[in-house]
Motif scaffolding. Structure first.
Motif, PDB file in Angstrom:
ATOM      1  N   VAL A  29       5.316   6.279  -5.466  1.00 33.50           N
ATOM      2  CA  VAL A  29       5.648   6.297  -4.222  1.00 33.50           C
ATOM      3  C   VAL A  29       6.973   6.854  -3.730  1.00 33.50           C
ATOM      4  O   VAL A  29       7.194   7.918  -2.986  1.00 33.50           O
ATOM      5  N   ASN A  69      -3.530   2.452  -3.861  1.00 35.09           N
ATOM      6  CA  ASN A  69      -3.675   3.780  -3.181  1.00 35.09           C
ATOM      7  C   ASN A  69      -4.893   3.936  -2.419  1.00 35.09           C
ATOM      8  O   ASN A  69      -4.985   4.687  -1.623  1.00 35.09           O
ATOM      9  N   THR A  75       0.825  -1.227   0.134  1.00 35.48           N
ATOM     10  CA  THR A  75       0.140   0.128  -0.218  1.00 35.48           C
ATOM     11  C   THR A  75       0.777   1.199   0.026  1.00 35.48           C
ATOM     12  O   THR A  75       1.994   1.189   0.463  1.00 35.48           O
ATOM     13  N   ALA A  76       0.344   2.363  -0.537  1.00 33.42           N
ATOM     14  CA  ALA A  76       1.017   3.623  -0.540  1.00 33.42           C
ATOM     15  C   ALA A  76       1.313   4.161   1.093  1.00 33.42           C
ATOM     16  O   ALA A  76       2.389   4.919   0.837  1.00 33.42           O
ATOM     17  N   SER A  77       0.511   3.923   1.741  1.00 35.79           N
ATOM     18  CA  SER A  77       0.960   4.419   3.292  1.00 35.79           C
ATOM     19  C   SER A  77       0.339   3.405   4.340  1.00 35.79           C
ATOM     20  O   SER A  77      -0.448   2.384   3.838  1.00 35.79           O
ATOM     21  N   ALA A  78       0.539   3.598   5.426  1.00 35.05           N
ATOM     22  CA  ALA A  78       0.195   2.719   6.425  1.00 35.05           C
ATOM     23  C   ALA A  78      -1.268   2.660   6.540  1.00 35.05           C
ATOM     24  O   ALA A  78      -1.976   1.732   6.979  1.00 35.05           O
ATOM     25  N   ASP A  79      -2.067   3.946   6.429  1.00 37.02           N
ATOM     26  CA  ASP A  79      -3.732   4.008   6.471  1.00 37.02           C
ATOM     27  C   ASP A  79      -4.217   3.850   5.126  1.00 37.02           C
ATOM     28  O   ASP A  79      -5.412   4.287   5.218  1.00 37.02           O
ATOM     29  N   THR A  80      -3.754   3.273   4.233  1.00 33.26           N
ATOM     30  CA  THR A  80      -4.353   3.313   2.971  1.00 33.26           C
ATOM     31  C   THR A  80      -5.349   2.038   3.244  1.00 33.26           C
ATOM     32  O   THR A  80      -5.037   0.975   3.501  1.00 33.26           O
ATOM     33  N   GLN A 109       5.381   1.702  -6.821  1.00 30.85           N
ATOM     34  CA  GLN A 109       6.608   1.910  -6.103  1.00 30.85           C
ATOM     35  C   GLN A 109       7.359   3.071  -6.365  1.00 30.85           C
ATOM     36  O   GLN A 109       7.629   3.821  -5.810  1.00 30.85           O
TER      37      GLN A 109
END
Length: 275
Positions: A194, A143, A109-114, A191
């Motif tokens: 990102v 994303n 995922t693009a971020s931890a909270d995606t 990636q």
């Protein structure tokens, strides 16, 4: 009495049954239209007068707005969403709808909270696609995947705070009209984006690979740049939609959007006219 029982089995509203009665069209004639998903009782006389095949006449008279080139004049609700459910302006799902088979997708995922949950079949297919891409040296990243009605509402309000109404509406779906709530829509990135090598997914090798290969895993590029007038949504090279392998292959071969697929095959679930 048999006719009334038959109509009740169709979960037809009282106003729809009244419209059927007022049309003065015999039940024998009406029956071939009633059984088709998307049938609207108020349009029955127009169906008969058109002299077209039942599916073609229902889609052209009651659902011309599927093609966003045509003005949206009605609102419909999808009772039980499927892999092929059309969600867009005019075709919404309940604010309470939550897929009962949501699972976490095992893809970066693009971020931890995606948001990274999808319906099980879509999640499995996306995992297989990401593994196949990786063998080619490509790194697919999620994303955004499933979003609840409330999450979509928050996003919608956020965009409307930043842009004028017309611009905001072209960039984000209204709550209840987003494929993300179906658990079948996913926004992809790579990636390389990102990491800052590219600014948008549409510039990447991953995008070019997905355009050519996503159908093999049951996904379609939902909003291509060449079909914005049909979909009513601006070009989104990152947004993919799971429809299953059979439909995805047919869309890929024919260069169809989901709208065009439905205009050829009709709806596969009940569509309720919000009178």
């Amino acid at each position: 009495m048999d006719t009334i029982r038959s109509l009740m089995k169709q979960h037809m509203s009282l106003s729809a049954m009244r419209a059927l009665a007022n049309s003065k069209v015999s039940y024998t004639t009406a029956k071939k239209y009633i059984k088709i998903n998307g049938f609207v009782a108020q349009d029955l006389k127009k169906y008969v007068a058109s002299r077209k095949k039942p599916l073609a006449t229902i889609l052209s008279i009651s659902h011309a707005q599927i093609n966003s080139k045509n003005k949206m004049t009605r609102t419909y609700r999808i009772a039980n969403p499927s892999y092929l459910t059309l969600v867009k302006d005019g075709y919404g799902i309940s604010k309470n709808y939550v897929p009962n088979d949501l699972v976490t997708v095992n893809v970066a995922t693009a971020s931890a909270d995606t948001p990274n949950k999808m319906r099980k079949a879509a999640a499995t297919a996306l995992e297989k696609m990401a593994k196949a891409a990786k063998k080619k040296g490509l790194e697919l990243v999620i994303n955004s995947a499933y979003r609840s009605y409330t999450q979509q509402e928050e996003l919608y309000n956020e965009y409307h705070a930043m842009y004028d109404t017309e611009t905001a509406d072209s960039l984000v779906a209204k709550p209840g009209y987003s494929e993300h709530q179906l658990g079948l829509g996913v926004d992809m990135t790579s990636q390389s984006v990102v990491d800052g090598k590219y600014s948008t997914f549409g510039e990447t090798k991953e995008y070019q690979w997905m355009k050519k290969n996503a159908y093999k895993y049951g996904f379609i590029l939902r909003y291509p740049s060449s079909k914005t007038s049909i979909t009513g949504t601006s070009n989104e090279p990152w947004h993919y939609r799971y429809v299953g392998k059979k439909a995805a292959k047919e869309c890929y071969i024919n260069n169809w959007t989901l709208e065009e697929y439905i205009l050829h095959h009709g709806f596969d679930t009940k569509i309720i006219y919000a009178e």
